[in-house]
Design an enzyme around this catalytic site. Sequence first.
Site: not given
Length: 488
Positions: A237, A78-79
């Site tokens: 995830d 992520m991110h």
Amino acid sequence: MFYIGIDLGTSAVKLLLMAADGKIENIVSKEYPLFFPHPGWSEQNPEDWWIAVVEGLKELTVSCDKSQVAGISFGGQMHGLVILDEKDEVIRPAILWNDGRTTKETDYLNQVIGKDKLSKYTANIAFTGFTAPKVLWVKENEPENFARIKKIMLPKDYIAYKLSGTFCTDVSDASGMLLFDVEHKCWSEEMMGICGVTSEQLAGIYESADVVGTLKADVAKELALPETVKVIAGAGDNAAAAVGTGTVGDGMCNISLGTSGTIFISSNQFGVDKNNALHAFAHADGYYHLMGCMLSAASCNKWWMDDIVGEHDYAKEQSAITKLGENNVYFLPYLMGERSPLNDPYARGTFIGLTMDTTRADMTQAVLEGVAFAIRDSFEVARSLGINIERSKICGGGAKSPLWRKIIANVLNIKIDRIESEEGPGYGGAMLAAVGCGEYATVEEAAAKLVKIVDTIEPEPEIAAKYEEKYSKFAKIYPTVKELFRQI
């Protein structure tokens, strides 16, 4: 039919081929490099992900009937910030979730814009790992690159784009960008203004099991797969792993005892705690979830056993622990600071309550209990929002310990379920693909039919009562020494 789950991790991509009945037919892993151009920075080249995915898909499907492959979906780190120009070329290496360069931008968002406004706009506050601070960093430090941005993507969404040609993201992954209005599942106009980006630069938003397109003709030809293979949006995830463990539906919970630890709580209702101690994100099942992340979980026990005690047989060391709920030694598991629910980078690991009769087993027990108590801290935040949790799945390396599972069951006073398969985001991605292709009507139906519980640990009333008293004392330690951590 077959369904493919792509788990785009930080060190490697793990691809999983699942039959319609949930049986795992094949698993392939392909590594790619990670770059640290400056201390605290962490980057990868999206092209490396794509090369690994293409090679992995070819290897994954080499011996199956390719005409039976129906869908592909994702779980992904992520991110991360991926930016493309008007020619669809990657402008600069992706800035990853574990990159620490955005302290200045994070402080600006939390302190100048203000946490209350951020929570109102996005249901979350800023962390250095989130995407919006990275956008601000590029704007400030690489204005020539910022001016070229045509598309802003998350890592897994770059792979979906390369496969299907659809510029897309899903609600769970978008929730971790700090550009997304989680409650209303749309881009935040206020955050776009703060970061200087437009809605045209941000992807179309889909639920995790939505079909975003099919394989592009040239990609299908290279992979020797039908052009009819559907590409499904997928999830971040943690949300994908939650699907893979059956943590979907109201009040479901999963505890992960990995290097770090997470407590993931699914809810049919949107909710944010007043201190933003837990992340409030959209979930892959169409609803919402709360997530607490502790930075050191099983790694606390590894540190204690390997580096301090010097005993690598963990089970042997734990066999000396027999009196649960009676230990007078406490351990704060903040070896790397702490995220949820404290959000305190200055917090440190601490033993307290040592006496001349303290044994090695007491200290080992305190480490295991300290992690369990810290998980309960996040658990209590969820309870304060009216979420009733009666049982939880458990996974990760630390969950292999029967003693640790028993401690957690009694500290939380809930049932703890161990599941048959622990393939995490890849399995969750394959399940989302199956739902998107109509194999199952909903994510909850897929989870109910495919995720199997193999063992349940029940709390014991007498032990749980003792731990209730011990937790009340543990909960007082950090507030008492908080300011001391900043001084040392």
